[in-house]
Design a protein around this motif. Structure first.
Motif: not given
Lengths: 153, 111
Positions: A51-66
């Protein structure tokens, strides 16, 4: 299309690094918190790749936080028995002296059939040959035979 | 221990990044709202300047909504259509407000 390829590579590399940091234990051996983290990570990584609508930061931030939270919790659990007991629970005895403990079966939602199956997997025929069956924190069943019965293993 | 330290550093960095990003987005959107009453060319220039930064943490559909509204604002202003200009301006302000509130730690954003 090029964007998807680039995003996929980025997510794959980040996820591989995070999984490496989390440790080498496999599914089936994982604790409760590790299981939650693995399930969430796979779902979270899949969405922003396509989904290109989702910014990369929105995808990466939860991964790193979890992943970070999981590593921190694992470290704290290793240091504190109380917290480990609270998060991962305790091993529960399901069979003692060859007798099923119904109360613990109800509590853990394990059926007698599952116990019998695990006994057979471990190379025994009857529950009478078994001294103890323990449900470990990882969800695995440990089967301990009676000493006098002469283990078939 | 090494992994634990890396995890703590990563978590602190992420929290720091998210906090700084929220503050920067808040400042940018405040300026955009303020500039909406002024010169349209300056507003357009500022929007283009900050577009890539905003796009790092904002969904594409909201960005597009703001972008289209800004183009409409400019064309309606040039053609002298006051009513349509005001409507486009309102749509632009709504999109900017959505960007602004999207970064706020408020109850309705969480739930």
């Amino acid at each position: 299309m090029v964007i998807i390829v680039v995003r996929t590579i980025i997510f794959y590399i980040v996820l591989a690094i995070l999984m490496r940091l989390m440790g080498k234990r496999q599914i089936g051996e994982v604790s409760l918190t590790e299981f939650v983290a693995v399930v969430l990570l796979s779902e979270l990584a899949a969405l922003p790749i396509t989904d290109r609508d989702i910014p990369l930061a929105h995808g990466l931030a939860p991964l790193i936080i979890i992943s970070s939270i999981e590593i921190i919790i694992a470290y704290i659990c290793r240091k504190s028995v109380k917290i480990r007991r609270f998060i991962d629970g305790k091993p529960i005895v399901l069979v003692q002296n060859g007798k099923i403990i119904e109360k613990n079966l109800t509590k853990t939602r394990v059926t007698p059939d599952e116990i019998e199956s695990e006994i057979r997997v471990n190379g025994y025929r009857q529950i009478q040959e078994i001294d103890t069956v323990i449900l470990e924190q990882t969800g695995k069943l440990s089967v301990l035979p009676k000493k006098k019965s002469g283990s078939s293993k | 221990m090494k992994n634990f330290i890396i995890a703590v550093i990563l978590l602190v960095l992420m929290i720091g990044f998210v906090t700084v990003n929220a503050i920067v987005i808040d400042n940018i959107t405040d300026k955009l709202i303020e500039m909406a009453d002024g010169d349209i060319n300056e507003l357009e220039k500022y929007w283009e300047e900050k577009y890539y930064y905003i796009s790092m943490s904002t969904h594409l559909d909201i960005l597009e909504q703001a972008d289209i509204s800004l183009v409409e604002m400019k064309s309606y202003l040039e053609s002298g259509n006051e009513e349509e200009y005001l409507a486009a301006k309102q749509r632009f302000l709504n999109a900017v407000d959505e960007i602004k509130t999207g970064e706020k730690l408020v109850f309705y954003n969480i739930f």
